[in-house]
Scaffold this active site. Sequence first.
Site, PDB file in Angstrom:
ATOM      1  N   GLY A  66       0.785  -1.220  -0.044  1.00 23.72           N
ATOM      2  CA  GLY A  66       0.101  -0.168   0.032  1.00 23.72           C
ATOM      3  C   GLY A  66       0.983   1.266  -0.183  1.00 23.72           C
ATOM      4  N   GLY A  67       2.024   1.269  -0.548  1.00 26.34           N
ATOM      5  CA  GLY A  67       2.806   2.480  -0.581  1.00 26.34           C
ATOM      6  C   GLY A  67       3.214   3.004   0.813  1.00 26.34           C
ATOM      7  N   ARG A 116       1.549   4.519   2.421  1.00 22.36           N
ATOM      8  CA  ARG A 116       0.429   4.405   3.528  1.00 22.36           C
ATOM      9  C   ARG A 116       0.537   3.260   4.295  1.00 22.36           C
ATOM     10  NH1 ARG A 116      -3.504   3.840  -0.156  1.00 22.36           N
ATOM     11  NH2 ARG A 116      -3.531   1.601  -0.114  1.00 22.36           N
ATOM     12  N   SER A 167       5.793  -5.241  -0.200  1.00 19.64           N
ATOM     13  CA  SER A 167       5.680  -3.863  -0.832  1.00 19.64           C
ATOM     14  C   SER A 167       5.956  -2.928   0.269  1.00 19.64           C
ATOM     15  CB  SER A 167       4.464  -3.793  -1.318  1.00 19.64           C
ATOM     16  OG  SER A 167       4.515  -2.659  -2.370  1.00 19.64           O
ATOM     17  N   ASP A 189       6.791  -6.664  -7.616  1.00 18.96           N
ATOM     18  CA  ASP A 189       6.104  -6.366  -6.388  1.00 18.96           C
ATOM     19  C   ASP A 189       4.904  -7.878  -6.043  1.00 18.96           C
ATOM     20  OD1 ASP A 189       4.062  -5.555  -4.483  1.00 18.96           O
ATOM     21  OD2 ASP A 189       4.433  -3.394  -5.010  1.00 18.96           O
TER      22      ASP A 189
END
Length: 747
Positions: free
Chosen positions: A200-201, A203, A231, A549
Amino acid sequence: MSSKDPYQYIIVEHQYSHKFKVTVLRAEHVTKGAIGDLLDTPDPYIELFISSAPESRRRTRHINNDVNPKWNESYEFILDPNQENILEITLMDANYVMDETLGSTTFPISCETIRIGQTKEVPFLIGKVTKVFLEMTLEVCSSTDLRFSMALCDKEKMFRQKRKERVMLGIKNLLRMEKGRCLPSSERDVPVVAVLGSGGGFRAMVGFSGVMKALYESGVLDCVTYVAGLSGSTWYMSTLYSHPDFPTKGPQEINQELMKSVSSNPLFLLRPQNIKRYIEALWKKKACGQPVTFTDIFGMLIGETLIHDRMDFKMSHMQDKINEGQSPLPLFTCLHVKPDVSELMFADWVEFSPYEIGMAKYGTFMPPDMFGSKFFMGTVVTKYEENPLHFLMGIWGSAFSILFNRVLGVSSSDNSGSTMEEELENIKPQHIVGDDGLDGDEEPRKAGTENLEVEEEYQKNAQASWVQRMFTAMISDSTLFNTREGRAGKVHNFMLGLNLNTTLAYSPFRDLMYQNSVEEEQSVVTDPDEFDRIYEPLDVKSKKIHVVDSGLTFNLPYPLILRPQRGVDLIISFDFSARPSDSSPPFKEILLAEKWAKMNKLPFPKIDPKVFDREGLKECYVFKPKKGYKNCPTVIHFVLANINFRNFKAPGVPRETQKEKEYGEFDIFDDPESPYSTFNFRYSNQAFKQLHDLMEFNTLNNIDVIKEAIIDSIKFRKENPSRCSVSLNDIEARKYFNKDPHSKLHT
């Protein structure tokens, strides 16, 4: 679990290679012909070539003006004994302009021409008078650099034993108010607890930072054996485990440093002078013979953002953080994908730990410092320096590559409002296919090699040309970002030339441990294409593999934790995945994990999405195995939701002032101006603190749920001392038995 590890008795079959050693001794009567010898004395060298070998070409130095040169230079080739292996010996004359071939001959390499273990000196006649003398030895590679086994490596086993002692103490401290019957009375009663973080990057990274702070300060982390990430969560784990003061210094202080790192605009890293510096650094990697892609640059970007003061840190350095069991073992992951198959249909999960990197599906593992080296049939043929951690961070997370695409205006206007997850889902198989122009294997030069100044000038020009081409591609070639070069990392295929195991698949005992009914298995099947080809093997003929990813298939790293060898009792999972709205059901990723587990016949609790209809949106959900399912873990599934945090600043402590109430009043996905988009790589201190504090609160608000699950796991261990164990009779019945677990693997 039993003190004996049944998995160490399993034979993962593989074929041994041959090591062919050649020493170029000398040559006699080197001639360029009657007229050529009158004009110039030869400057001879020998070139060896075996087309079937991975490192196929070798050459000696040239010796000036010598018709009877002595080299005494030795070389090794790794060969597949089932292939035809022909040694080509070419005598060359070095010149300033163009090297000249003086003659060649061949030698078939086999057990008939040279006996195993024999050292043999062989003269070769080239032309009418020239003789070249080689000394040759053929050996069986009885040991390999890859570890072929279904068992955990010895270092992880040793870690587990040391960690178990600490976990036992940690559980007693966490549950000190509980009655004695709830506490482990021996190490056998100590459950294996794993914490998972999704993608989720940033975040996910920021949310996971709040989670780890809560687990650390509450004492729950002292009860955890594994922390697994995917990730964005791996970026936080990398930041934490690479920090020089961790675990002495806890997440609180490290998170403050992280907040500062992500508060500045990352676009300054994309200035042309910086990009040029990154590319020049990659030239060194390419010049050594390693593949490079734009993922290398993404890794540099994420590294300079998060671990800028430790860019030389390597995965193996994390061993110092765990060798005494002082911290949970961190596990990271990416996918190996095929260029012509959707990653949702086929993907091999690659696991990374400070001790090993490999694929459990095939029972093949290696130390971290060998990942990226050239292998053939399980043996290293070219060893490279261990990749830095930031390179792996680029592989583990694709979000930075999408940000890069958007900054350069690559993304089309059609998907300008899409989420990263939607963009990832739209990547087609052909998007992972591209030419190898930026890292292709080059043929040897045919120009003259006698003039060192000319050779140095050539290498300098080649570097400048490559740097310019790559820089131009990044700045102006938008199509490149829709190819494999822009979307995937690339490394040498460490399983090149192997005959892969395709029958064991995570565990040969899965029929014994798997207890779900046919109805339950069918109930999780939604899309028939999902995981349709996961049983297919990797292409062992491909020289390189593509790694991406893991969120491309599903966004939680359950495959690392579901390996039965790890015998995990309790999984505490934190899902930061994007949802259409804050009120949307939060089960998409865990349902995919459930389906993957059942297709691999690995125990997994039934995920009932109807719990959302019955109980509504909650901070966490508990999924327990059915009674009698002794090998199945319990899952506590935390989701990203702002519910009680709006009204409480700490568990049981209500917000009172207007400022406090405003601080807790925010949405994650509903607010179009939300800073928590997966594409956002700059967090204000306010945005960081709110998300961090939200997940810290959600975790602490459910500590009693975690405690209860730990108590249940202890009770279950007491009642089922043989949990996750199998007998040696089970192994022998399946004809996998190896009577000496320390003997060489059967071939």
